[in-house]
Structure formats: structure tokens, C-alpha cells
Design a protein around this motif. Structure first.
Motif, PDB file in Angstrom:
ATOM      1  N   SER A   1       0.813  -1.213   0.000  1.00  0.00           N
ATOM      2  CA  SER A   1       0.000   0.000   0.000  1.00  0.00           C
ATOM      3  C   SER A   1       0.847   1.264   0.000  1.00  0.00           C
ATOM      4  CB  SER A   1      -0.933  -0.003   1.198  1.00  0.00           C
ATOM      5  OG  SER A   1      -0.219  -0.251   2.367  1.00  0.00           O
ATOM      6  N   ALA A   2       2.157   1.113   0.051  1.00  0.00           N
ATOM      7  CA  ALA A   2       3.011   2.299   0.057  1.00  0.00           C
ATOM      8  C   ALA A   2       3.395   2.651  -1.371  1.00  0.00           C
ATOM      9  CB  ALA A   2       4.259   2.029   0.878  1.00  0.00           C
ATOM     10  N   SER A   3       3.185   3.882  -1.753  1.00  0.00           N
ATOM     11  CA  SER A   3       3.618   4.306  -3.074  1.00  0.00           C
ATOM     12  C   SER A   3       4.198   5.706  -2.970  1.00  0.00           C
ATOM     13  CB  SER A   3       2.441   4.281  -4.046  1.00  0.00           C
ATOM     14  OG  SER A   3       1.446   5.173  -3.614  1.00  0.00           O
ATOM     15  N   LEU A   4       5.469   5.821  -3.240  1.00  0.00           N
ATOM     16  CA  LEU A   4       6.119   7.127  -3.204  1.00  0.00           C
ATOM     17  C   LEU A   4       5.864   7.832  -4.527  1.00  0.00           C
ATOM     18  CD1 LEU A   4       9.636   6.234  -1.764  1.00  0.00           C
ATOM     19  CD2 LEU A   4       7.671   7.071  -0.531  1.00  0.00           C
ATOM     20  N   ASP A   5       5.439   9.093  -4.453  1.00  0.00           N
ATOM     21  CA  ASP A   5       5.268   9.811  -5.712  1.00  0.00           C
ATOM     22  C   ASP A   5       6.519  10.579  -6.079  1.00  0.00           C
ATOM     23  OD1 ASP A   5       4.664  12.768  -4.652  1.00  0.00           O
ATOM     24  OD2 ASP A   5       3.673  11.299  -3.386  1.00  0.00           O
ATOM     25  N   ARG A   6       7.482  10.617  -5.173  1.00  0.00           N
ATOM     26  CA  ARG A   6       8.695  11.369  -5.444  1.00  0.00           C
ATOM     27  C   ARG A   6       9.811  10.821  -4.557  1.00  0.00           C
ATOM     28  NH1 ARG A   6       9.697  16.662  -7.396  1.00  0.00           N
ATOM     29  NH2 ARG A   6      11.597  17.496  -6.522  1.00  0.00           N
ATOM     30  N   LEU A   7      10.988  10.689  -5.099  1.00  0.00           N
ATOM     31  CA  LEU A   7      12.127  10.240  -4.310  1.00  0.00           C
ATOM     32  C   LEU A   7      13.314  11.118  -4.666  1.00  0.00           C
ATOM     33  CD1 LEU A   7      13.476   8.110  -2.443  1.00  0.00           C
ATOM     34  CD2 LEU A   7      13.828   6.701  -4.434  1.00  0.00           C
ATOM     35  N   ASP A   8      13.779  11.876  -3.680  1.00  0.00           N
ATOM     36  CA  ASP A   8      14.927  12.757  -3.889  1.00  0.00           C
ATOM     37  C   ASP A   8      16.136  12.129  -3.219  1.00  0.00           C
ATOM     38  OD1 ASP A   8      13.957  15.183  -5.198  1.00  0.00           O
ATOM     39  OD2 ASP A   8      12.640  15.298  -3.466  1.00  0.00           O
ATOM     40  N   VAL A   9      17.197  11.997  -3.973  1.00  0.00           N
ATOM     41  CA  VAL A   9      18.407  11.385  -3.433  1.00  0.00           C
ATOM     42  C   VAL A   9      19.586  12.302  -3.680  1.00  0.00           C
ATOM     43  CG1 VAL A   9      19.772   9.292  -3.350  1.00  0.00           C
ATOM     44  CG2 VAL A   9      17.445   9.200  -4.160  1.00  0.00           C
ATOM     45  N   ARG A  10      20.398  12.519  -2.679  1.00  0.00           N
ATOM     46  CA  ARG A  10      21.650  13.249  -2.864  1.00  0.00           C
ATOM     47  C   ARG A  10      22.788  12.271  -2.681  1.00  0.00           C
ATOM     48  NH1 ARG A  10      22.761  17.472   0.920  1.00  0.00           N
ATOM     49  NH2 ARG A  10      24.442  18.171  -0.426  1.00  0.00           N
ATOM     50  N   LEU A  11      23.530  12.058  -3.725  1.00  0.00           N
ATOM     51  CA  LEU A  11      24.637  11.118  -3.651  1.00  0.00           C
ATOM     52  C   LEU A  11      25.905  11.899  -3.339  1.00  0.00           C
ATOM     53  CD1 LEU A  11      23.833   9.056  -6.838  1.00  0.00           C
ATOM     54  CD2 LEU A  11      23.479   8.329  -4.503  1.00  0.00           C
ATOM     55  N   LEU A  12      26.573  11.542  -2.273  1.00  0.00           N
ATOM     56  CA  LEU A  12      27.804  12.226  -1.904  1.00  0.00           C
ATOM     57  C   LEU A  12      29.032  11.449  -2.346  1.00  0.00           C
ATOM     58  CD1 LEU A  12      26.846  13.490   1.645  1.00  0.00           C
ATOM     59  CD2 LEU A  12      26.683  14.662  -0.525  1.00  0.00           C
ATOM     60  N   ASP A  13      28.834  10.328  -3.021  1.00  0.00           N
ATOM     61  CA  ASP A  13      29.967   9.533  -3.509  1.00  0.00           C
ATOM     62  C   ASP A  13      30.358  10.023  -4.895  1.00  0.00           C
ATOM     63  OD1 ASP A  13      29.785   7.952  -1.272  1.00  0.00           O
ATOM     64  OD2 ASP A  13      28.263   6.684  -2.201  1.00  0.00           O
TER      65      ASP A  13
END
Lengths: 479, 331
Positions: free
Chosen positions: A394-406
Motif C-alpha cells: 500500500s506504500a507508493s512514493l510519488d517522489r524520491l529525492d536522493v543526494r549522492l555524496l559519492d
């Protein structure tokens, strides 16, 4: 009407329920316009119920004599009793037709003397109930202040929400700076209590705002309180706290911030103080919030671990069948879900049925050249994603923000000292991001073997910072 | 017209027939699987297989029998001990400690069914003392596993300053996983017992959830007798946690009581039109205070109260005044 009042003095009281906004204002028509026909009729009937308040009563013949006698202009004759009006709406309910006629009837007929703040609030909450994914919500965690060293009861961390007490406390906290109207309601379809707060900076109880102000979305704050868990959901985005420099201005942003700061104080009691903590989750769907920050068992087991949350890894100890021979769906159906309502499950079941043939098609297309590789990939996807990203979750993300520091390419390690300079921001958006990532993995676009775990939805967040392939816990939200 | 609708209709008929047959096949397959695995795990059949001459000479048993035996054994453990452990490997390629220790807690509800198992997955820290930490879990949010972890699996604070180290006792405390699991299981079982107790009281009062209406008339008649004696018209748990239950009487009184983990009525508040009803409150927390006997205490209390208060002003039929819905009391 309120505008005719002769004496106006600043008060600290909240805005009254019976503050009327003229029915002729176009913004009201817009507010009503977002309701469906059924919802509009339901609300009208609710306003006409016997135990209703004077602030939602329709205009009747006996009221008309007191106010201006402009009866001729309206195409709707006034009724003599509330019962008569209710019959009209019951009849409208049975008949087919557009929603326009209902809204016109409300605004130009039975409530031509104005729509009150209470009615406006009821309209908005009804809209949330009908569209649980129509509003952006941020989950916040309530944390007990300064009790880390103390041994306490394992369940003592929950503030018991008593809505009227909470609203009284909130009013006491914000009243010197913010004039507000409060409305609380329990949703029927979800285990949530929604509080709607309308804020304004006028010191008067009957402020002389234009009608547009009362329907201004930026002045409305929603809070949702789920049952039995230390989280609250709010429509205020957490980034409002950054603008501290303009604390003296009274724009809507400041007003919202004042209310937000007052929430934990209003929930606190003597010797039991709470603060709000961000949980890096902002989504549009209340169901997702209830699943990732709710009272149930899915808060801390997503992605690969969702098989545990949904109980699909094995059955009851009385089941003689081997767990490998039973499909997850069967466990879900047999298992007694204590939080999910049956209706929802049914919906998802239907969705799953509708979804499966499509997926088979894709598989047959891709697997035509290497069936063994495709099977291995499918198994890997199941192991990495569990059941997240499938229609049963039942979980649905409408947006995923990721900051990659590698650094994006690891082999160029010569400049190891400046690792922090490498920042790559990724934003995924769509109706269900995890579903999309799962699909891409199934198709082999993403390699399931090397995929970091934040891509599987395991963390249950919509914003995350990643360092060395792992989520850095800048907020101590996950245990 | 007939020419176009006929094939459609027959196609639809065929489709529905096919889907019905497919469902039937699925059902039969499931039944076959259930029966075969039941047979494989029954002692009698297993003994027969083990004592078969071909197996006694060769010594190799079919892997089906072996795995069924293993499954049977783990089920026995789950039923008998209710908290069991299992290994689990984190599939993430970047996990610090991919080998996880899973703890599974099975709670049996009062109707003899097992709830979905609760899981706690622990990992070992990569430090030299290899301390356990909770990695993922499926414990409901109102049971704070963070606090239990703090209490039973303490880890040394990261900032170590020499002089305070000796004075802080938790720095030297040992981790105690069995105690954590014991406490956790107790909380989970108590939650299910609280819910079961309230549900049992509801059934005795004749309140059934939707779908359970088709109870036998004999029980429902006996049940309404209790409801009539006590005058209770509603009894519901407050929120999911079921720590509190809310009562409503026919005469407009409302009450709330708190249930302790051991099944006692800890506190009770009853408010009527004329303020607190101390008499009923006292009755609820008197005697053995068990939640199971609360209805008996209430019905006795009502009998004695009606004897005492026959001359009291008759306000019983007054309805509850409507509340301001702007500040709705949602308890």
C-alpha cells in the motif's frame, strides 16, 4: 451579517464557526466545484440534520423577514422548515444529474445568506476524504524530550490525543499572533483524525477580509493524527523553518510557522514534553503515510524486508505446507490483517489481477532470448524488493529525492580528499517510484545485484542523502 | 442484431466457464498440496516411510520427506515456545552486516488462530565487542522497540570521556536479548489479550461486528439479557492499542476504563448528565478487578443503585445534548 457590526475590538478568541462568506463570491463556487455531486449532496444533508448547529442552518422563510427582502432575485423559493429542504436534497440524491444544479441550489437557494467557516472546513475535509492522494503530506515524529536516561514504560511514549484539549492548547499558544479557525473531524475511510486550521493575522473576531482570503489554500493547515503511533502528518512542508529572519512579518508563511511550532507544545503535558522531528517522508497519499509511518507493522520493514511485514514469508505454525510452496498472495488472504480494511484489500486484489497479464507480456517479450537469465533476474528482484513496488503493497512514493555524496565513478580515486565535493542529486517522480524501479530491474535496466538498498524503498523515505552507498542518518528517524 | 450479439454472448459464457474451471483447478491444487503436506508431516506416515525396507537398506529418504520433517519440527518449536530465532541474509550488496538474526514471535489469539508472526531482525555492529542492534522489525508503533532496545541492548555512547565512564552504569551493562524478547512478547500478547477481552465482552453484550450477525438466536437472547441488566449500549476499544475501552449507557452516561497488561481494570471514569458517577466507577475497579467480570460487577451495581435511587430525579430518558461539531470529541 458580520460586516454590519458597529463595534469591533481585538480579541484573542478563535474565529467563530458562524462567520459568513457571501455566497456570491466566485471563490466559493470554485471551492464547491471540487466536490463531486454525491459529496455536495451528502454535505448538504449533513448540514440539515436535526442536531446540526445554527452555523450550518439554511435560510428559511422566517429568517428572511429579518434580513433584506430580496426574494425576487432568487429562482429558488425559500422553504418553511428544515425538513422541507432536506426532502429537496434527498430527491436530488435519488435523481441523476450534474453537480452544477446542486451547487447552484446551495449557493443561490438555501444558503444564499452565506457559507460559514464551519461549512467551508467541512467541504475541505470531505475533499480530503474523497481524495486521500490530493494533498502533499509530511510525516513528523513526536519525540519525548529529555527522557533518554530514564527507564519508562514501553508504551508510554504516545501522547493521547484528545482533540478538543489539543485545540484549546493550540489556541492558547498561537492566539496572540494568529487568529485561526479550527475544525476537527474523524475520517470514515482511514483511521485518521484530521484537523483543519485556517489562519489569518487580523486581531478581530470578524475580520474584514475579502472572500478570496477565506478560501486561500496557503492559509489553510491540515494536521492528521493517526491512531496509536507517535507520528503526525501535516500539510506544512518542513522547509518553512528556514526563513527565521522575517519573524516579524505576518505573511501566511510566518503564520504557518507559528502554528507549526505550537503543535508540539500543545500536545505536551506537564512533565511530558514533546518535540517534532522530521522523518524525511513527504508523499501525496495518506495510505502510504499510514503504511510507512503508521500504527501497523510496516514502518520498519520495507524493501527486502517487506516479506516480513506482510507476513508472506511463512504461514501460521499450524500450517503443514512448506512456506516455499505457498504463494505470498495466499498468505495475505488467509492472514488476518489487523490494520488493513477489507475494502482496500479487495481493491488491491483487483488491481493485482489487472496488472498481472501486462507483466507477463513484458516477460515473454524479454525472456525470448535468454529465459534462464530472466528467471534469475526475477528471483533477484523478488529478493531485493520483497513485495514493495507490487500492487499489494500500500506504500507508493510519488517522489524520491536522493543526494549522492559519492563520486560517480569510483575508479578515479586519486582525488579522494575532495570526496565531499561530489554531489549528485537524483529526483524520481511518478505515480509510484518504487514500482517503476522494480519494473526497470525486472527488465534488466538496473542491475539487481549491485543496486543500493535505497532504490528498493527499504528505508521508507522520500528524501535521503547517500554516502558510500548507504543512507546517512542525518535525522535519527530510523532505528 | 442477433447475428452480432450471439457470438458475443456465447464467448462470454465460455469465458466465464473457463474462469470457473480455472478457479476450481486452483482450489483442487491447493487442497492437494495441503493434504499431501499434511500426510507427509503426520507421524504415522513418516514412521511408515522410515521403516520401509528400501529406506532401511539405502538410508536415503526423499528430500520431500526431509523438508517436511524440518518444517514440522520448526512448527512444533513455534507452537511450543512462541519466540523462535532464524537466520536471514540481507540481500543488499552494501550491507555492513549481511548476516542477520531473526526473532519470530508467534501470538495465538483467543479463537485458536495464530496471528501473523512478529519479526525482529538484529545485526551485529562492526566494532570489537560485536554488540547487537535492531535492524528491522514489524512491531506495531505503539510498542516502542526503541525503548526496549535502549533498555536491554544498551550500547556505549560514542563520546567517551574518562572520568564519567565509571559513574555511568549503562556503559558497562551487558546486552540481554532473551530479556528483550520476553518483554516484547509480553507486550504483544497483552495487546492481543486486551483486544480479545473487549471482543469477548462485546459478544456477551450482543454487539457483533458486521458479518457476524448470523449468530444463533439462543445466544443472542442470553446476551441481550446481560446488556439489558447493565444498560450498556456500546463498548468499543479506544484506538488500535486497546489500552482503553469506551462504554456508553442507554441513559446517556459515558465511561472509559484502562486495562492493565495483566487484565485488570486499572482506572475508570464515568460521566453522566450530572457529573461523575462515582458509584459505577467504584464498582468497575472493585472486587477482583478482572476485566472479564466487569459486566457482573456493573449489573450488580445497577441493581443496588436502582434500589437506592428510586426517588432520584428521572433524567434517564434525556438524550445527550448535541456537541459543537467544530470541536468534536472523538473519543
Amino acid at each position: 451579517m458580520s460586516r454590519q457590526r458597529a463595534v469591533r475590538a481585538p480579541t484573542t478568541a478563535s474565529l467563530p464557526n458562524n462567520l459568513r462568506i457571501p455566497s456570491t463570491s466566485p471563490s466559493l463556487a470554485k471551492t464547491f466545484g471540487k466536490l463531486s455531486r454525491k459529496a455536495a449532496i451528502d454535505l448538504a444533508v449533513q448540514w440539515l440534520e436535526n442536531d446540526s448547529l445554527p452555523s450550518v442552518c439554511p435560510l428559511l422563510v422566517r429568517d428572511q423577514s429579518e434580513t433584506a427582502p430580496d426574494q425576487d432575485t432568487s429562482p429558488y423559493p425559500l422553504a418553511h422548515t428544515v425538513e422541507e429542504v432536506r426532502e429537496v436534497y434527498e430527491e436530488l440524491r435519488d435523481r441523476r444529474g450534474g453537480k452544477r444544479e446542486v451547487i447552484d441550489r446551495i449557493l443561490e437557494g438555501d444558503w444564499r445568506h452565506g457559507i460559514t467557516l464551519l461549512q467551508l472546513a467541512m467541504i475541505d475535509v470531505r475533499y480530503i476524504e474523497d481524495h486521500p492522494a490530493g494533498q502533499k503530506w509530511t510525516a513528523l515524529r513526536l519525540v519525548s524530550d529529555g527522557e533518554t536516561g530514564r527507564e519508562s514504560h514501553a508504551t508510554a511514549s504516545l501522547p493521547r490525543l484528545h482533540v478538543s484539549t489539543f485545540l484549546q492548547n493550540l489556541q492558547r499558544e498561537v492566539s496572540p499572533l494568529v487568529k485561526a479557525h479550527y475544525f476537527a473531524s474523524r475520517l470514515k475511510s482511514l483511521p485518521l483524525t484530521v484537523v483543519r486550521i485556517f489562519v489569518t493575522d487580523s486581531p478581530y473576531q470578524y475580520p474584514r477580509h475579502s472572500a478570496d482570503t477565506f478560501t486561500d489554500i496557503s492559509r489553510i493547515i491540515y494536521l492528521a493524527f493517526p491512531d496509536s503511533c507517535p507520528f503526525i502528518y501535516t500539510s506544512i512542508s518542513s522547509s518553512t523553518a528556514t526563513k527565521l529572519t522575517h519573524a516579524l512579518t505576518t505573511d501566511t508563511r510566518t503564520l504557518r510557522r507559528i502554528v507549526r511550532d505550537a503543535i508540539p507544545r500543545a500536545l505536551s503535558r506537564p512533565h511530558e514534553r514533546f518535540t517534532l522531528q522530521a522523518t524525511s517522508l513527504t508523499v501525496k497519499s495518506l495510505r502510504t503515510l499510514l503504511s510507512l509511518r503508521g500504527p501497523g507493522r510496516t514502518n520498519h520493514s520495507n524493501g527486502a524486508f517487506s516479506i516480513f511485514a506482510e507476513g508472506v514469508v511463512e504461514g501460521s505454525p499450524l500450517d503443514p505446507r512448506l512456506s516455499t510452496t505457498v504463494s505470498p498472495e495466499e498468505y495475505r488472504i488467509n492472514g488476518d490483517a489487523e490494520t488493513a480494511d477489507p475494502e482496500e484489500k479487495e481493491d488491491q486484489g483487483l488491481k493485482a489481477d489487472a496488472e498481472s497479464p501486462k507483466r507477463h507480456n513484458i516477460h515473454s517479450e524479454r525472456s525470448s532470448f535468454d529465459p534462464r537469465e530472466s528467471k534469475r533476474r526475477r528471483l533477484m528482484v523478488c529478493s531485493r524488493f520483497g513485495i514493495s513496488g507490487t500492487p499489494v503493497s500500500s506504500a507508493s512514493l510519488d517522489r524520491l529525492d536522493v543526494r549522492l555524496l559519492d563520486p560517480p565513478i569510483e575508479s578515479e580515486d586519486g582525488t579522494g580528499s575532495t570526496n565531499d565535493q561530489h554531489t549528485l542529486s537524483l529526483t524520481f517522480s511518478g505515480s509510484d517510484v518504487i514500482f517503476g524501479l522494480r519494473k526497470m530491474t525486472e527488465l534488466g535496466i538496473v542491475n539487481a545485484d549491485f543496486m543500493p538498498s535505497w532504490m528498493t524503498g527499504e528505508e521508507g523515505v522520500s528524501f535521503t542523502t547517500v554516502r558510500q552507498k548507504k543512507r546517512t542518518e542525518n535525522t535519527s528517524s530510523s532505528s | 442484431m442477433d447475428m452480432t450479439t450471439d457470438p458475443n454472448a456465447s464467448l462470454e459464457l465460455l469465458d466465464s466457464e473457463i474462469s470457473a474451471i480455472q478457479a476450481e483447478i486452483k482450489n483442487l491444487r491447493n487442497r492437494h498440496r495441503l493434504l499431501s503436506s499434511s500426510l507427509l508431516s503426520s507421524s504415522y506416515v513418516r514412521d511408515c516411510i522410515q521403516s520401509h525396507p528400501s529406506i532401511e537398506t539405502d538410508g536415503d529418504v526423499s528430500p520431500l520427506v526431509v523438508s517436511a520433517g524440518k518444517h514440522r519440527e520448526s512448527n512444533y518449536h513455534r507452537i511450543a515456545f512462541s519466540a523462535t530465532t532464524f537466520p536471514f541474509k540481507d540481500p543488499s550488496p552494501h550491507a555492513d552486516a549481511p548476516h542477520l538474526l531473526g526473532v519470530r514471535i508467534d501470538v495465538c489469539s483467543w479463537d485458536g488462530k495464530f496471528e501473523k508472526p512478529y519479526y525482529v531482525l538484529l545485526h551485529r555492529e562492526n566494532t570489537e565487542d560485536r554488540r547487537l542492534r535492531v535492524h528491522r522489525h514489524t512491531i506495531p508503533a505503539f510498542i516502542s522497540i526503541e525503548r526496549l532496545e535502549q533498555k536491554y541492548l544498551p550500547s556505549p555512547l560514542p563520546e567517551l570521556d574518562g572520568e564519567h565512564e565509571a559513574s555511568k552504569p549503562w556503559k558497562n551493562r551487558k546486552q540481554d536479548l532473551p530479556a528483550l524478547v520476553r518483554h516484547l512478547r509480553r507486550e504483544l500478547a497483552a495487546w492481543h489479550l486486551r483486544r480479545a477481552a473487549i471482543e469477548w465482552l462485546r459478544q456477551r453484550l450482543g454487539f457483533f461486528d458486521e458479518g457476524e450477525e448470523d449468530q444463533e438466536s439462543l445466544t443472542s437472547r442470553a446476551v441481550t439479557h446481560v446488556a439489558r441488566q447493565t444498560g450498556i449500549v456500546s463498548l468499543v476499544p479506544v484506538t488500535l492499542e486497546a489500552r482503553y475501552a469506551r462504554l456508553e449507557w442507554g441513559d446517556g452516561r459515558v465511561g472509559r476504563f484502562k486495562i492493565s497488561n495483566s487484565g485488570l481494570v486499572e482506572r475508570a471514569v464515568v460521566i453522566g448528565d450530572h457529573g461523575r458517577d462515582m458509584h459505577t466507577e467504584a464498582a468497575m475497579v472493585s472486587g477482583d478487578r478482572r476485566i472479564e467480570t466487569i459486566l457482573e460487577r456493573l449489573s450488580q451495581n445497577d441493581l443496588s443503585a436502582s434500589r437506592d435511587l428510586t426517588s432520584a430525579p428521572g433524567t434517564k430518558s434525556e438524550p445527550i445534548p448535541p456537541r459543537e461539531s467544530g470541536s468534536k470529541d472523538l473519543t
